[in-house]
Design a protein around this motif. Structure first.
Motif, short mmCIF file in Angstrom:
data_model
loop_
_atom_site.label_atom_id
_atom_site.label_comp_id
_atom_site.label_asym_id
_atom_site.label_seq_id
_atom_site.Cartn_x
_atom_site.Cartn_y
_atom_site.Cartn_z
N PRO A 56 0.82 -1.23 0.00
CA PRO A 56 0.00 0.00 0.00
C PRO A 56 0.84 1.27 0.00
CG PRO A 56 -0.86 -1.60 1.58
CD PRO A 56 0.47 -2.12 1.13
N TYR A 57 1.97 1.24 0.68
CA TYR A 57 2.84 2.42 0.73
C TYR A 57 3.63 2.55 -0.56
CZ TYR A 57 5.16 6.21 3.20
OH TYR A 57 5.59 7.45 3.61
N ALA A 58 4.06 1.43 -1.12
CA ALA A 58 4.84 1.46 -2.36
C ALA A 58 4.08 2.13 -3.49
CB ALA A 58 5.24 0.05 -2.77
N LYS A 59 2.75 2.01 -3.47
CA LYS A 59 1.94 2.66 -4.50
C LYS A 59 2.06 4.18 -4.42
CE LYS A 59 -1.56 -1.02 -4.69
NZ LYS A 59 -2.98 -1.37 -4.42
N GLU A 60 2.31 4.67 -3.22
CA GLU A 60 2.43 6.12 -3.01
C GLU A 60 3.88 6.60 -3.19
OE1 GLU A 60 -0.32 7.85 -2.35
OE2 GLU A 60 -1.55 6.03 -2.23
N ALA A 61 4.81 5.67 -3.34
CA ALA A 61 6.23 6.04 -3.34
C ALA A 61 7.01 5.29 -4.42
CB ALA A 61 6.83 5.75 -1.97
N SER A 62 6.43 5.21 -5.61
CA SER A 62 7.08 4.43 -6.68
C SER A 62 8.45 4.99 -7.05
CB SER A 62 6.18 4.38 -7.92
OG SER A 62 5.89 5.70 -8.38
N ALA A 110 0.36 -5.05 4.21
CA ALA A 110 0.96 -4.33 5.33
C ALA A 110 1.47 -5.28 6.41
CB ALA A 110 -0.07 -3.37 5.93
N GLU A 111 1.35 -6.56 6.19
CA GLU A 111 1.85 -7.56 7.13
C GLU A 111 3.35 -7.68 6.95
OE1 GLU A 111 1.79 -10.36 10.18
OE2 GLU A 111 0.09 -9.19 9.43
N SER A 145 11.64 5.00 10.45
CA SER A 145 11.78 6.44 10.63
C SER A 145 10.59 7.15 10.02
CB SER A 145 13.09 6.92 9.99
OG SER A 145 13.22 8.32 10.10
N GLN A 146 9.73 7.69 10.88
CA GLN A 146 8.57 8.50 10.50
C GLN A 146 7.44 7.69 9.88
OE1 GLN A 146 10.27 11.53 7.95
NE2 GLN A 146 11.20 12.61 9.65
N ASN A 147 7.39 6.40 10.17
CA ASN A 147 6.35 5.58 9.54
C ASN A 147 5.59 4.66 10.49
OD1 ASN A 147 8.69 5.60 7.03
ND2 ASN A 147 6.61 6.30 6.61
N TYR A 148 5.94 4.64 11.76
CA TYR A 148 5.17 3.82 12.70
C TYR A 148 3.70 4.23 12.67
CZ TYR A 148 4.06 1.50 17.18
OH TYR A 148 3.50 0.69 18.17
N HIS A 149 3.47 5.54 12.65
CA HIS A 149 2.10 6.04 12.71
C HIS A 149 1.25 5.62 11.51
CE1 HIS A 149 3.79 9.18 10.02
NE2 HIS A 149 2.56 9.28 9.57
N ASP A 150 1.90 5.34 10.37
CA ASP A 150 1.15 5.00 9.15
C ASP A 150 0.33 3.73 9.30
OD1 ASP A 150 1.88 7.13 7.37
OD2 ASP A 150 3.87 6.25 7.20
N TYR A 151 0.73 2.86 10.19
CA TYR A 151 0.03 1.58 10.32
C TYR A 151 -1.37 1.71 10.91
CZ TYR A 151 3.90 -1.09 8.54
OH TYR A 151 4.84 -1.62 7.70
N GLY A 152 -1.70 2.88 11.37
CA GLY A 152 -3.06 3.10 11.84
C GLY A 152 -3.95 3.78 10.82
N ASP A 153 -3.45 4.00 9.60
CA ASP A 153 -4.16 4.84 8.64
C ASP A 153 -4.87 4.05 7.53
OD1 ASP A 153 -3.23 6.91 10.13
OD2 ASP A 153 -1.65 7.51 8.74
N PRO A 154 -5.94 4.63 6.97
CA PRO A 154 -6.74 3.93 5.97
C PRO A 154 -5.96 3.47 4.74
CG PRO A 154 -7.95 5.82 6.81
CD PRO A 154 -6.57 5.92 7.37
N PHE A 155 -5.02 4.28 4.25
CA PHE A 155 -4.33 3.89 3.02
C PHE A 155 -3.50 2.63 3.21
CE2 PHE A 155 -0.62 5.83 4.87
CZ PHE A 155 0.48 5.31 4.19
N MET A 156 -3.15 2.30 4.45
CA MET A 156 -2.41 1.08 4.75
C MET A 156 -3.34 -0.08 5.09
SD MET A 156 1.05 1.29 4.75
CE MET A 156 1.82 0.52 6.17
N GLY A 157 -4.64 0.17 5.06
CA GLY A 157 -5.58 -0.88 5.43
C GLY A 157 -5.86 -0.93 6.92
#
Length: 256
Positions: free
Chosen positions: A100-106, A132-133, A146-158
Motif C-alpha cells: 500500500p505504501y509502495a503505490k504512493e512512493a514508486s 501491510a503484514e 523512521s517517520q512511519n510507525y504512525h502510518d500503520y493506523g491509517d486507511p491507506f495502509m488498510g
C-alpha cells in the motif's frame, strides 16, 4: 557540517554529544558509524546530516558489522546507505515497503533498486511486500522505522493498527534484536488520534504498544525534539516541514 565530508573524529564527537539521554554505544559501533557517514556514496545526502543526526541515532541502535537490518519504508535510501556500509559484506540490509505504501512512493522504490544494483552497496535487498503484514526472509538483528510507525493506523495502509505493527516487528526479530522507532511527536495524551490527520503519534503510546508486544524499553534520544513545534499542525505544513519535533525510541526483544 552540511556539504562537508565528515571525518571520524567529528562524527564520534557528535555521537558523544547526543548520548547523554541514551545508553552509550560500543566503541566498535561508534567507529563503524563514523566510517559509514564518511562514505563518498552518500555525498549528496550529507547536507541533511545536521537535522537528521545520523551519528546519534544510528549509534543508539548499536548496529554493527555482519548484522541483518530491515529498513522499513526507506524513502530515498538515506539510512539504507549508512546501514549497508556498517554491516558490510557479511551483513544484509532489507529495504522494505508494504505494497500500500509502495503505490504512493514508486519513485523511492525505483531509487532504492538503483542503490541495490550499485556494486558499492551489494548487501542491499529491495522488497515490496504484498500487504501491510511485515515479514522477513530471516531473523533480524535490527528493525528501523523512521517517520512511519504512525502510518500503520491509517486507511491507506488498510488500518492494521500500530499495536499490530509492533507485534509484527517483535516476531521478525531475533531474541535480543533491536527495534528503533523514530516518528513525529503528537501532543501529550493524543495517542493515535492524529496519525491520519497530522501524521503524528504520542510517544507514550508507542512505548505502551511495544511493551505490550513483548519488547523491553531500552532507551531514547532527544536530538530530534523541537520546542518550537506546536505539535498540533500537520507535519507537511510549510511552517514546520522538515523540522518537526520527533522522538527516537529503542526497544529490545528479550534474549529469553
Amino acid at each position: 557540517m552540511p556539504g562537508k565530508l565528515i571525518g571520524r573524529s567529528a562524527a564520534v564527537a557528535l555521537l558523544v554529544a547526543g548520548a547523554a539521554c541514551l545508553p552509550a554505544a560500543p566503541a566498535s559501533n561508534a567507529a563503524q558509524v563514523a566510517s559509514a557517514l564518511a562514505d563518498p556514496g552518500r555525498a549528496a545526502q550529507r547536507g541533511d546530516d545536521a537535522r537528521r543526526h545520523p551519528a546519534e541515532l544510528v549509534g543508539l541502535s548499536g548496529v554493527h558489522s555482519g548484522q541483518r537490518v530491515l529498513d522499513l519504508i526507506p524513502g530515498n535510501g538515506y539510512w539504507t546507505r549508512i546501514f549497508s556500509t556498517i554491516v558490510g559484506p557479511k551483513g544484509k540490509v532489507y529495504a522494505v515497503w508494504p505494497a500500500p505504501y509502495a503505490k504512493e512512493a514508486s519513485g523511492d522504490v525505483a531509487k532504492l533498486r538503483q542503490i541495490a544494483a550499485d556494486p558499492h552497496y551489494p548487501n542491499v535487498v529491495v522488497q515490496v511486500q504484498p500487504s501491510a503484514e511485515l515479514t522477513a526472509p530471516e531473523p533480524l538483528d535490527l528493525i528501523w522505522t523512521s517517520q512511519n510507525y504512525h502510518d500503520y493506523g491509517d486507511p491507506f495502509m488498510g488500518k492494521p493498527g500500530t499495536a499490530a505493527f509492533a507485534k509484527m516487528a517483535y516476531r521478525a526479530l531475533k531474541p535480543g534484536g533491536i527495534f528503533i522507532v523514530i516518528d513525529h511527536k503528537s501532543a501529550a495524551g493524543h495517542g493515535t488520534a492524529d496519525t491520519d490527520t497530522l501524521h503524528r503519534i504520542d510517544p507514550d503510546t508507542v512505548i505502551k504498544e511495544a511493551k505490550a508486544a513483548g519488547f523491553d524499553y531500552a532507551g531514547k534520544s532527544d536530538v530530534l525534539l523541537n520546542s518550537k513545534d506546536p505539535l498540533t499542525i500537520p507535519v507537511f505544513d510549510k511552517t514546520i516541514r522538515g523540522h518537526t519535533s520527533q522522538f527516537a525510541l529503542k526497544f529490545r526483544k528479550p534474549s529469553k
